[in-house]
Enzyme design. Structure first.
Site, PDB file in Angstrom:
ATOM      1  N   GLY A   1       0.799  -1.226   0.000  1.00 17.13           N
ATOM      2  CA  GLY A   1       0.000   0.000   0.000  1.00 17.13           C
ATOM      3  C   GLY A   1       0.833   1.279   0.000  1.00 17.13           C
TER       4      GLY A   1
ATOM      5  CG  LEU B   1       0.649  -7.934  -7.261  1.00 18.11           C
ATOM      6  CD1 LEU B   1       1.532  -8.742  -6.319  1.00 18.11           C
ATOM      7  CD2 LEU B   1       1.499  -7.268  -8.344  1.00 18.11           C
ATOM      8  CE  LYS B   2      -4.599 -12.765  -6.859  1.00 14.42           C
ATOM      9  NZ  LYS B   2      -4.090 -14.107  -6.942  1.00 14.42           N
ATOM     10  CG  LEU B   3      -6.969  -9.861 -15.954  1.00 15.33           C
ATOM     11  CD1 LEU B   3      -5.847  -9.007 -16.564  1.00 15.33           C
ATOM     12  CD2 LEU B   3      -7.207 -11.086 -16.841  1.00 15.33           C
TER      13      LEU B   3
ATOM     14  CG  ASN C   1      -1.508  -0.781 -13.468  1.00 15.60           C
ATOM     15  OD1 ASN C   1      -1.400  -0.763 -12.235  1.00 15.60           O
ATOM     16  ND2 ASN C   1      -0.758  -1.547 -14.236  1.00 15.60           N
TER      17      ASN C   1
ATOM     18  CG  HIS D   1       4.575  -1.491 -15.698  1.00 16.01           C
ATOM     19  ND1 HIS D   1       4.417  -2.702 -15.052  1.00 16.01           N
ATOM     20  CD2 HIS D   1       5.724  -1.596 -16.416  1.00 16.01           C
ATOM     21  CE1 HIS D   1       5.413  -3.499 -15.378  1.00 16.01           C
ATOM     22  NE2 HIS D   1       6.228  -2.862 -16.201  1.00 16.01           N
TER      23      HIS D   1
ATOM     24  CG  ASP E   1       1.882  -4.294 -17.116  1.00 16.72           C
ATOM     25  OD1 ASP E   1       1.175  -3.775 -16.237  1.00 16.72           O
ATOM     26  OD2 ASP E   1       2.844  -5.026 -16.864  1.00 16.72           O
TER      27      ASP E   1
ATOM     28  CD  GLU F   1       5.739   3.415  -9.188  1.00 11.34           C
ATOM     29  OE1 GLU F   1       4.772   3.239  -8.431  1.00 11.34           O
ATOM     30  OE2 GLU F   1       6.509   2.514  -9.511  1.00 11.34           O
TER      31      GLU F   1
HETATM   32  C1  GRF Z   1       4.356   0.303  -7.443  1.00  8.19           C
HETATM   33  O1  GRF Z   1       5.729   0.244  -7.613  1.00  8.19           O
HETATM   34  C2  GRF Z   1       3.672   0.211  -8.777  1.00  8.19           C
HETATM   35  O2  GRF Z   1       4.534   0.471  -9.818  1.00  8.19           O
HETATM   36  C3  GRF Z   1       3.185  -1.189  -8.868  1.00  8.19           C
HETATM   37  O3  GRF Z   1       2.998  -1.582  -7.527  1.00  8.19           O
HETATM   38  C4  GRF Z   1       3.901  -0.897  -6.693  1.00  8.19           C
HETATM   39  C5  GRF Z   1       3.266  -0.526  -5.394  1.00  8.19           C
HETATM   40  O4  GRF Z   1       2.881  -1.683  -4.738  1.00  8.19           O
HETATM   41  N1  GRF Z   1       2.036  -1.260  -9.717  1.00  8.19           N
HETATM   42  P1  GRF Z   1       3.143  -1.869  -3.185  1.00  8.19           P
HETATM   43  O5  GRF Z   1       2.396  -0.786  -2.506  1.00  8.19           O
HETATM   44  O6  GRF Z   1       4.613  -1.757  -2.956  1.00  8.19           O
HETATM   45  O7  GRF Z   1       2.602  -3.231  -2.868  1.00  8.19           O
END
Ligand code: GRF
Length: 210
Positions: A21, A96-98, A111, A113, A154, A183
């Site tokens: 998070g 991390l899921k579709l 999203n 990436h 992606d 980010e």
């Molecule tokens: C970020 O780096 C983003 O690029 C990817 O998930 C990361 C954040 O996830 N989509 P988390 O909060 O570290 O679990």
């Protein structure tokens, strides 16, 4: 006063996560500092053990977590939780899921990436795997990509992209830290552009009005 400021509204955001998070933390502090013109109306997690679930509770956001393995069913449960809270956008933040978006939400699901799509992306490219592949390849720049979500990992129209250097001797951890810092700036920027109504999607491409 510019037109963009006149039309600026508070964007209602649903945040989807699976892990720590960190992006939720960033949104929370950017909203607190009035740099992000948004309101988090719901948080949903694909894991009940995710650290992000605890954080969402501490922040006081309505939160839902499910360990459902079937991705279509997981999306159905998540949508059932978030839709009554009327989000303007659904933001994947380390989800991390579709995600199967609700009907009519095309162009309203984002999203981020941690690389420059179309490089170092797709199934299996997540977390440190991305930054290890970046360092191994010898590229001199990497970065991050905010994109609209389509049914393929992606993919979907690219919204914002910015670069950071990959320097001689960098470890994947060095690159990860540099990209995450970017980010933290780029995701709120994308949401503010949406809040200002400056984003147009046409022919599968994103145009930002100056
Ligand atoms: C970020 O780096 C983003 O690029 C990817 O998930 C990361 C954040 O996830 N989509 P988390 O909060 O570290 O679990």
């Amino acid at each position: 006063m510019k037109d963009a400021q006149v039309t600026r509204k508070k964007l209602k955001v649903a945040v989807l996560l699976s892990g720590t998070g960190r992006t939720l933390d960033n949104f929370h502090s950017e909203i607190g500092a009035s740099r992000l013109h948004a309101e988090i109306v719901a948080v949903a997690s694909s894991s009940s053990r995710a650290k992000g679930v605890e954080k969402a509770k501490q922040y006081g956001y309505p939160v839902f977590a499910s360990d459902e393995k079937n991705q279509r069913e997981l999306s159905r449960q998540i949508n059932e939780f978030i839709l009554p809270r009327h989000p303007d956008v659904i933001v994947l933040a380390g989800f991390l899921k579709l995600f199967f978006m609700p009907e009519g939400f095309e162009g309203q699901v984002l999203n981020i990436h941690p690389a420059l799509i179309p490089s170092f992306c797709g199934k299996g490219f997540y977390g440190m795997k991305v930054h290890r592949a970046v360092v191994d390849s010898g590229v001199k720049v990497t970065g991050c990509t905010v994109h609209f979500v389509s049914p393929i990992y992606d993919e979907g129209p690219i919204f914002l992209q910015e670069c950071v250097p990959v320097r001689a001797g960098d470890t994947p951890e060095d690159v990860a830290a540099r990209v995450f810092e970017l980010e933290c700036r780029l995701y709120p920027k994308a949401l503010n552009l949406l809040a200002d109504g400056r984003v147009k999607l046409s022919d599968n491409k994103v145009w930002i009005e100056e």
